[in-house]
Motif scaffolding. Structure first.
Motif, mmCIF file in Angstrom:
data_model
loop_
_atom_site.group_PDB
_atom_site.id
_atom_site.type_symbol
_atom_site.label_atom_id
_atom_site.label_comp_id
_atom_site.label_asym_id
_atom_site.label_seq_id
_atom_site.Cartn_x
_atom_site.Cartn_y
_atom_site.Cartn_z
ATOM 1 N N LEU A 18 0.822 -1.211 0.000
ATOM 2 C CA LEU A 18 0.000 0.000 0.000
ATOM 3 C C LEU A 18 0.858 1.264 0.000
ATOM 4 C CD1 LEU A 18 -2.955 1.097 0.277
ATOM 5 C CD2 LEU A 18 -2.538 1.152 2.750
ATOM 6 N N LYS A 78 3.512 1.462 -3.153
ATOM 7 C CA LYS A 78 2.949 1.902 -4.437
ATOM 8 C C LYS A 78 2.809 3.419 -4.477
ATOM 9 C CE LYS A 78 0.258 -2.270 -5.507
ATOM 10 N NZ LYS A 78 -1.114 -2.841 -5.600
ATOM 11 N N ALA A 79 2.313 3.991 -3.381
ATOM 12 C CA ALA A 79 2.112 5.439 -3.331
ATOM 13 C C ALA A 79 3.443 6.173 -3.370
ATOM 14 C CB ALA A 79 1.330 5.813 -2.071
ATOM 15 N N SER A 98 -6.385 5.291 2.947
ATOM 16 C CA SER A 98 -6.147 5.175 1.510
ATOM 17 C C SER A 98 -7.379 4.593 0.834
ATOM 18 C CB SER A 98 -4.938 4.259 1.257
ATOM 19 O OG SER A 98 -4.854 3.897 -0.104
ATOM 20 N N GLY A 99 -7.564 4.938 -0.427
ATOM 21 C CA GLY A 99 -8.658 4.361 -1.199
ATOM 22 C C GLY A 99 -8.272 3.070 -1.889
ATOM 23 N N ASP A 100 -7.044 2.620 -1.675
ATOM 24 C CA ASP A 100 -6.547 1.424 -2.355
ATOM 25 C C ASP A 100 -6.350 0.233 -1.421
ATOM 26 O OD1 ASP A 100 -6.391 2.688 -4.885
ATOM 27 O OD2 ASP A 100 -4.527 3.670 -4.272
ATOM 28 N N GLY A 101 -7.072 0.218 -0.312
ATOM 29 C CA GLY A 101 -6.967 -0.898 0.623
ATOM 30 C C GLY A 101 -6.542 -0.430 1.998
ATOM 31 N N GLU A 131 -10.491 0.696 4.108
ATOM 32 C CA GLU A 131 -11.343 -0.199 3.321
ATOM 33 C C GLU A 131 -12.146 -1.125 4.228
ATOM 34 O OE1 GLU A 131 -10.513 -2.540 -0.694
ATOM 35 O OE2 GLU A 131 -9.582 -3.563 1.004
ATOM 36 N N ILE A 155 -10.493 11.022 -0.197
ATOM 37 C CA ILE A 155 -10.386 9.613 -0.580
ATOM 38 C C ILE A 155 -11.723 9.037 -1.035
ATOM 39 C CG2 ILE A 155 -9.928 7.293 0.288
ATOM 40 C CD1 ILE A 155 -7.923 8.671 2.262
ATOM 41 N N GLU A 194 -13.532 10.499 -4.370
ATOM 42 C CA GLU A 194 -12.793 10.446 -5.641
ATOM 43 C C GLU A 194 -13.624 9.757 -6.722
ATOM 44 O OE1 GLU A 194 -9.064 8.532 -4.894
ATOM 45 O OE2 GLU A 194 -8.093 10.372 -4.259
#
Length: 302
Positions: free
Chosen positions: A11, A14-15, A171-174, A178, A299, A302
């Motif tokens: 997580l 990647k950012a 984060s919106g990616d997990g 989430e 987040i 989006e």
């Protein structure tokens, strides 16, 4: 700048990779999977196997700084085997990097390693900063202390060391958010335990920016990677529901139920860490997201 990242496919990794590439830096990264090895102009992958202490030493070529993010997820049931994996995955990676660098010529001057606010004891009232000497003796606390000890050994190689004690990453990616959003969207969201427990959070964009800032400014020592305004579980849950325009219909989930459901891992959601962001601010870092409503809006809308 050329940066070597461990845990680049996670997580935070990647950012951070995206932010480094966007600003024109070069990134090398280490992966255990051959299928994830890429070779582009500014992004190159290299294989390693920390468990077997194997690494492609070409990964260090022309690197200025290492960012260490590797480690097995703590958000998986804490069986005896997984607890061992949580600790070993953090220590084995750092030991392999240290051993490898001691055997070659290199230009690396800086290690910036992930850590966690779980090193602080639970408290509803105490605000923790980086000078705190009373550290948690529970499982997570012990892991973080061993983690930081393993990263400090790089000072023996004349490499400066910085450690970022990361809080709850939004984060919106997990990740944690989430897991909080799903039940609220399905009308089964609820406050956990008393709801009074502090959760020191940080927006993923600010966390990636903080890693870059620590590298750019060549900072050393320990820094809390949390936003300036922590939030307790009840208010955080309510804030998520408000942004999603969803009601919280269920009563709070009692502690005993969480412990039955999650086992020892329940300490992640029931632990209290009220953590200060003042030190990194005093060193000049400016947060983009200082209030949780602002972060959640960015987040979730989006």
């Amino acid at each position: 700048m050329k940066v070597l990242i461990t845990g680049a496919t996670g997580l935070v990794g990647k950012a951070l990779t995206a932010q480094l590439l966007e600003r024109g830096d070069e990134v090398n990264y280490l992966t255990t999977r051959e299928s994830k090895v890429e070779n582009k102009d500014n992004l190159k992958g290299f294989q390693w196997n920390p468990h077997k202490q194997k690494i492609d030493k070409a990964c260090f070529e022309d690197v200025d700084c290492i960012v260490n993010l590797a480690g097995a997820s703590v958000a998986k049931r804490w069986t005896k085997e997984h607890k061992k994996a949580i600790l070993d995955s953090r220590i084995d990676t750092l030991n392999l990097l240290h051993k490898s660098l001691s055997e070659i010529k290199h230009n690396i001057k800086h290690l910036v390693s992930a850590s966690a606010v779980g090193v602080y004891p639970s408290s509803l009232t105490k605000l923790y900063d980086e000078t705190e000497t009373e550290l948690s003796d529970d499982f997570l606390g012990q892991v973080v202390q061993e983690w930081e000890k393993a990263s400090n050994q790089f000072e023996d190689l004349n490499i400066n060391v910085a450690q970022l004690r990361i809080g709850v990453v939004l984060s919106g990616d997990g990740g944690a958010l989430e897991q909080m959003v799903k039940p609220i969207k399905n009308y089964v969201g609820a406050v956990l335990g008393s709801g009074k427990q502090w959760q020191s959070w940080i927006h993923i964009k600010d966390l990636a920016s903080m890693f870059c800032y620590v590298m750019d400014e060549e900072l050393t020592g320990v820094y809390n990677a949390v936003a300036p305004n922590p939030m307790n579980n009840k208010k955080l849950t309510q804030a998520i529901a408000k942004v999603l325009d969803q009601p919280i219909l269920l009563p709070p989930v009692p502690k005993f139920a969480l412990k039955l459901l999650l086992g020892e891992m329940a300490q992640i959601v029931l632990g209290d860490q009220l953590v200060s962001a003042q030190k990194i601010q005093d060193h000049g870092f400016v947060f983009e997201f200082v209030h949780v409503e602002q972060a959640l809006g960015d987040i979730l809308r989006e």
